[in-house]
Enzyme design. Structure first.
Site, PDB file in Angstrom:
ATOM      1  CE  LYS A  83      38.895  39.150  50.436  1.00  0.00           C
ATOM      2  NZ  LYS A  83      37.776  39.822  49.749  1.00  0.00           N
TER       3      LYS A  83
HETATM    4  C1  E4P Z   1      38.326  40.572  46.295  1.00  0.00           C
HETATM    5  O1  E4P Z   1      38.319  39.695  47.124  1.00  0.00           O
HETATM    6  C2  E4P Z   1      37.526  41.780  46.362  1.00  0.00           C
HETATM    7  O2  E4P Z   1      36.294  41.494  46.991  1.00  0.00           O
HETATM    8  C3  E4P Z   1      37.148  42.315  45.000  1.00  0.00           C
HETATM    9  O3  E4P Z   1      37.690  41.570  43.952  1.00  0.00           O
HETATM   10  C4  E4P Z   1      37.224  43.783  44.869  1.00  0.00           C
HETATM   11  O4  E4P Z   1      36.787  44.137  43.589  1.00  0.00           O
HETATM   12  P1  E4P Z   1      36.369  45.632  43.181  1.00  0.00           P
HETATM   13  O5  E4P Z   1      37.614  46.412  42.986  1.00  0.00           O
HETATM   14  O6  E4P Z   1      35.603  45.447  41.908  1.00  0.00           O
HETATM   15  O7  E4P Z   1      35.531  46.142  44.332  1.00  0.00           O
END
Ligand code: E4P
Length: 220
Positions: A83
């Site tokens: 990522k």
């Molecule tokens: C995606 O890969 C992120 O880890 C995640 O969906 C972020 O979500 P949040 O806004 O609930 O922290």
């Protein structure tokens, strides 16, 4: 639509895996930090629980270091997807890692133009953050729909992963939009099963069955 779990908690991942409907996992530095375990060992354990794409995020902020980190993460397991954040450096790293055959999930996407950039850099996945956009008073799912349309217009292969989903409604909206992947916290996946009429119907079936087939109590 693939279901990913957005958690690094091994118990939640084991419970989700037991249902047989989880196709992958997304983690981020905040989720990993909550578990307080060494990253590489932790990602390897996750790969042993869920067979599918497992996103692991770089924490460096400059491209050369992101590239080194991305290569190291990709070596942990064949299912690791690296990522990278949607920054200028993140996109340089995405382009380099993708050209080496490393699959990249470009994260922290909040606009259609950012998603266009991710696709042009060869991203395997782009992650628009629906819930965080909703929090600002805009409609996060509109962004998912726009990205899907733009990718269709030009035949980009980048998969759209609806991230930051907060409710079952978000999940069904993502499915209606035609998103490739929805990642959700364990709590949201668990809620997807629920319907009061299922519970009511099951109770009635069991009651009728027991009345017809259970032996009458002795002496009755
Ligand atoms: C995606 O890969 C992120 O880890 C995640 O969906 C972020 O979500 P949040 O806004 O609930 O922290």
């Amino acid at each position: 639509m693939k279901f990913f779990l957005d958690t690094a908690n091994l118990d939640e991942l084991r419970r989700g895996a037991a249902w047989g409907i989880v196709d992958g996992v997304t983690t981020n530095p905040s989720l990993i930090a909550k578990e307080a375990k060494p990253l590489e060992e932790h990602i390897r354990e996750i790969c042993g629980i869920i067979y599918g794409d497992i996103s692991a995020e770089v924490v460096s902020t400059n491209a050369p270091e992101m590239i080194v980190e991305g290569r190291r993460l990709a070596k942990i397991h064949q299912n690791v997807v690296v990522k990278c954040p949607l920054t200028r450096d993140g996109i340089v790293a995405t382009k380099t890692l993708s050209s080496e055959g490393i699959r990249v999930n470009v994260t922290l996407c909040f606009s259609a133009n950012q998603a266009l950039i991710a696709a042009k850099a060869g991203a395997y996945i782009v992650s628009p953050f629906v819930g965080r956009i909703d929090d600002t008073g805009w409609n996060g799912m509109d962004l998912v729909r726009d990205i899907l349309q733009i990718y269709r217009n030009y035949g980009f292969n980048t998969q759209v992963l609806a991230a930051s989903l907060r409710s079952p409604t978000h999940v069904s909206q993502a499915a209606l939009a035609g998103t490739h992947i929805a990642t959700m916290p364990f709590k949201v996946l668990d809620l997807l099963f629920n319907h009061p009429l299922t519970d009511k119907g099951l109770a009635q079936f069991q009651n009728d069955w027991n009345k017809a087939f259970q032996p009458a109590p002795a002496g009755g």
